[in-house]
Enzyme design. Structure first.
Site, PDB file in Angstrom:
ATOM      1  CG  ASP A 154      -1.557   1.413   1.373  1.00  0.00           C
ATOM      2  OD1 ASP A 154      -2.170   1.677   0.488  1.00  0.00           O
ATOM      3  OD2 ASP A 154      -1.512   1.886   2.558  1.00  0.00           O
ATOM      4  CG  ASP A 195      -1.905   7.574   0.101  1.00  0.00           C
ATOM      5  OD1 ASP A 195      -1.252   8.444   0.047  1.00  0.00           O
ATOM      6  OD2 ASP A 195      -2.747   6.852  -0.925  1.00  0.00           O
TER       7      ASP A 195
END
Ligand code: XBP
Ligand code: MG
Length: 259
Positions: A10, A12
């Site tokens: 991922d 953010d």
């Protein structure tokens, strides 16, 4: 148990602490430019993070948190969609500007882990709800131009209609790589993120941040405060890291091999 072949990251909150001092600030710049008196404070933004995706977050704000008059034209579905898309385009402009200026660094240990994994021939992918350009600019501004090619798949933004917490974006990345979930490990930082990865049957390592530290990560294989470095140990918030004091490939192999 299949061999561990790929690491799915991922972006953010996981690779970089982008939300509070990055995305949030860029949204506010776009609001100001558009003449809106909205102010997404640190506290309000925590509530808005319940929804992933910037366009979706703008809509969520209009539908749930708006004080005062709604902007013109948002009373129809098309109007709302167009309004959110236009505003979001400007937000992306301001966010990219911040990345270009080098204002958003990677989190501790992220660069080391990515480089070690690449050197050891693990396959790498990015799996995120953020806009594709945001990923490109973050990677190139922190790891150099060539780093884009280190990632076999960059699964981002509207590439799947159902964003996290739906499993679709992880499923998309694994399909592209022709991998099954038991050949991968996912890295996440948030409730929406781990719901997505776990729904895709992925073992998930969580590194929390200020916004997510109190969320439920009972389904993670381990919960840490950061990836860590040899001289900057992580704190294990949940799970068992054995002798490791920072995230190593050996630790990942060990976590992957556990039931
Ligand atoms: C990240 C997000 C993103 C960013 C904004 O979620 O929710 O929406 O806040 O990006 P995750 P855009 O880390 O779970 O992928 O404005 O480009 O959508
Ligand atoms: Mg995240």
């Amino acid at each position: 148990m299949k061999k561990l072949k790929a690491l799915l990251f991922d972006v953010d909150g996981t690779l970089a602490d982008t939300e509070r001092d990055g995305h949030r600030v860029a949204f506010n710049k776009a609001f100001q430019e558009a003449g809106l008196d909205w102010d997404w404070t640190v506290e309000l933004y925590e509530k808005l993070l319940a929804v992933t995706g910037g366009k979706e977050r703008i809509r969520y704000h209009i539908e749930n948190y708006l004080e005062g008059d709604a902007p013109e034209g948002v009373d129809t579905e098309e109007g709302l969609q167009a309004f959110a898309a236009n505003l979001h385009q400007r937000k992306t402009h301001f966010y990219l500007e911040m990345l270009k200026n080098g204002e958003i660094p990677l989190r501790t240990g992220a660069e080391r882990l990515i480089k070690e994994a690449k050197a050891a021939d693990y396959r790498l992918a990015i799996v995120t709800t953020t806009t594709p350009a945001n990923v490109t600019y973050l990677l190139t501004s922190t790891l150099g131009e060539e780093s884009i090619d280190w990632f076999e798949v960059i699964a981002a933004g509207d590439i799947v209609p159902a964003k996290k917490p739906a499993p679709d974006i992880y499923q998309y990345a694994m399909d592209k790589m022709n991998l099954t979930a038991d050949e991968c490990i996912a890295f996440e930082d948030s409730d929406n993120g781990i719901r997505s990865s776990v729904s895709a049957n992925l073992k998930t390592v969580v590194t929390v941040n200020a916004y997510t530290k109190d969320q439920d990560f009972s389904k993670a294989v381990i919960v840490l405060d950061q990836f860590g470095e040899p001289d900057d140990a992580f704190t294990v918030l949940r799970g068992d890291a054995g002798d490791a004091s920072y995230v190593t490939l050996e630790l990942l192999e060990d976590l992957h091999a556990r039931a």
